[in-house]
Design a protein around this motif. Structure first.
Motif, mmCIF file in Angstrom:
data_model
loop_
_atom_site.group_PDB
_atom_site.id
_atom_site.type_symbol
_atom_site.label_atom_id
_atom_site.label_comp_id
_atom_site.label_asym_id
_atom_site.label_seq_id
_atom_site.Cartn_x
_atom_site.Cartn_y
_atom_site.Cartn_z
ATOM 1 N N UNK A 175 -3.775 4.228 11.491
ATOM 2 C CA UNK A 175 -4.954 4.852 10.873
ATOM 3 C C UNK A 175 -4.644 6.053 9.995
ATOM 4 N N UNK A 176 -3.365 6.303 9.687
ATOM 5 C CA UNK A 176 -3.001 7.451 8.863
ATOM 6 C C UNK A 176 -2.741 8.723 9.634
ATOM 7 N N UNK A 177 -2.648 8.642 10.971
ATOM 8 C CA UNK A 177 -2.348 9.830 11.781
ATOM 9 C C UNK A 177 -0.865 10.193 11.690
ATOM 10 N N UNK B 16 0.823 -1.208 0.000
ATOM 11 C CA UNK B 16 0.000 0.000 0.000
ATOM 12 C C UNK B 16 0.864 1.267 0.000
ATOM 13 N N UNK B 17 1.950 1.251 0.786
ATOM 14 C CA UNK B 17 2.804 2.445 0.887
ATOM 15 C C UNK B 17 3.544 2.734 -0.414
ATOM 16 N N UNK B 18 3.776 1.695 -1.213
ATOM 17 C CA UNK B 18 4.432 1.876 -2.509
ATOM 18 C C UNK B 18 3.424 2.173 -3.627
ATOM 19 N N UNK B 19 2.130 2.266 -3.272
ATOM 20 C CA UNK B 19 1.069 2.606 -4.232
ATOM 21 C C UNK B 19 1.025 1.630 -5.413
ATOM 22 N N UNK B 20 1.105 0.349 -5.096
ATOM 23 C CA UNK B 20 1.149 -0.652 -6.156
ATOM 24 C C UNK B 20 -0.253 -1.075 -6.580
ATOM 25 N N UNK C 119 -4.036 7.270 4.035
ATOM 26 C CA UNK C 119 -4.836 6.064 4.184
ATOM 27 C C UNK C 119 -4.160 5.193 5.236
ATOM 28 N N UNK C 120 -4.935 4.587 6.125
ATOM 29 C CA UNK C 120 -4.302 3.814 7.186
ATOM 30 C C UNK C 120 -5.147 2.667 7.685
#
Length: 360
Positions: free
Chosen positions: A211-213, A69-73, A222-223
């Motif tokens: 949670x994206x905080x 998710x963090x690499x936006x794949x 997004x989290x």
């Protein structure tokens, strides 16, 4: 009556040392939410592994999910079918498509020569696995990824304490993900971590696990809830002191097994560099599935319970595609992991090997 011998047991620090961390938690009243023990564990694991950034998480599955998710794949991710189901599950869970390629017959890791043929215009990443801690061909994988603009995420669930070319195996790839599950060499009961040398990526994963905080408690990404608890971190801090000892004991037991089984004509072993392996598992490969099933039955009759890792090969699971991968299929049908853990006695190992060798 003889006690059953199971495939593994957790390696645990003395209870009084764990209790000291529990006392600190009870005094602070902090149970989770980026607590002081978790921060300390991140620092100490980073120092132990010699990596700049450790991001502790609830488990190894979350680690791979957040990496994707963090690499936006979005698209196809090439991986191995010879692995635990979680490796493929997280790819599918993150709305990507796992694309399986075959494995090397000696190391049982993903075969780099097969990766390039599987690359399409939808391919976005490669997700190899350091199977049983034996390092993948990281140089070749990185070369292929660089030539095709792909990200590399390593499933290093088995690979704590492993160095390659003088540095931690966790240093390779865009992200390496590990598990601190109770069955692993180093455990926090449940837990896991991401490792990356990309500071921006590390910061994003830290936000996403809560949670994206951000640090100001503003929602900036997004989290999900993937935090490690303070109790897990405390257990990890206690266990970390004993990690070198745990690895040495398992290596001694592994090598004792080998001394008893090396001359057996129907068993073979994973190919690995002895200094690039953590001896957390005792995998053996039989010459046929029929013999494996026969030996498992004989062992069970003696109250000895190995486990088939990893069966079936994931390309045969109904959830996924079904390419013909002859090496993975052949290995998965014939492999089992024998019991291996700190408290396993030499006499138990002799008994296990005696049953294996009896009647050929």
């Amino acid at each position: 009556m003889n006690k059953p011998i199971y495939v593994t047991q957790p390696s645990l620090a003395p209870l009084e040392e764990v209790n000291e961390y529990l006392r600190q938690i009870w005094e602070s009243g902090i149970m989770t939410h980026n607590g002081p023990l978790m921060q300390r564990l991140e620092k100490e694991v980073s120092e132990y592994e010699g990596v700049p950034d450790t991001i502790c998480l609830a488990n190894g599955t979350c680690a791979m999910q957040l990496a994707i998710r963090a690499l936006d794949l979005e698209g196809e991710i090439i991986t191995t079918p010879f692995t635990f189901i979680a490796t493929a599950n997280v790819i599918a869970w993150e709305r990507c498509t796992p694309v399986f390629v075959d494995i090397d017959p000696d190391t049982w890791n993903i075969d780099p020569d097969k990766i390039e043929d599987a690359i399409s215009d939808k391919t976005v990443a490669v997700l190899p696995v350091h199977v049983f801690s034996a390092p993948c061909d990281v140089a070749r994988i990185q070369q292929i990824a660089g030539e095709h603009g792909l990200k590399v995420i390593y499933d290093a669930a088995h690979a704590m304490c492993v160095k390659l070319n003088g540095k931690s195996i966790m240093s390779y790839g865009d992200v390496s993900c590990t598990s601190f599950h109770a069955t692993k060499l180093f455990n926090t009961c449940e837990g896991g971590a991401c490792f990356t040398e990309n500071k921006e990526l590390a910061s994003r994963i830290r936000k996403m696990r809560f949670f994206g905080f951000d640090e100001m408690k503003e929602i900036v990404d997004d989290g999900i809830n993937a935090k490690m608890t303070e109790i897990a971190a405390g257990l990890g801090l206690a266990n970390l002191r004993y990690l070198d000892e745990v690895r040495k004991k398992r290596r001694d037991k592994y090598e004792f097994y080998r001394s008893l089984l090396d001359s057996c004509g129907f068993i073979s072993f994973q190919k690995y560099d002895p200094e690039e392996y953590n001896y957390s598992y005792m995998p053996i490969l039989f010459d046929s599935e029929e013999r494996l099933l026969c030996k498992l039955e004989q062992l069970a009759n003696a109250k000895i319970y190995p486990r088939r890792y990893f069966y079936p090969s994931l390309n045969n699971i109904e959830l996924f595609s079904h390419p013909k991968l002859p090496v993975a299929n052949a290995v998965a049908k014939r492999i089992a992991c024998l019991p291996l853990y700190n408290k396993l006695s030499d006499s138990s190992i002799r008994t296990i090997c005696s049953v294996l060798l009896e009647n050929g």
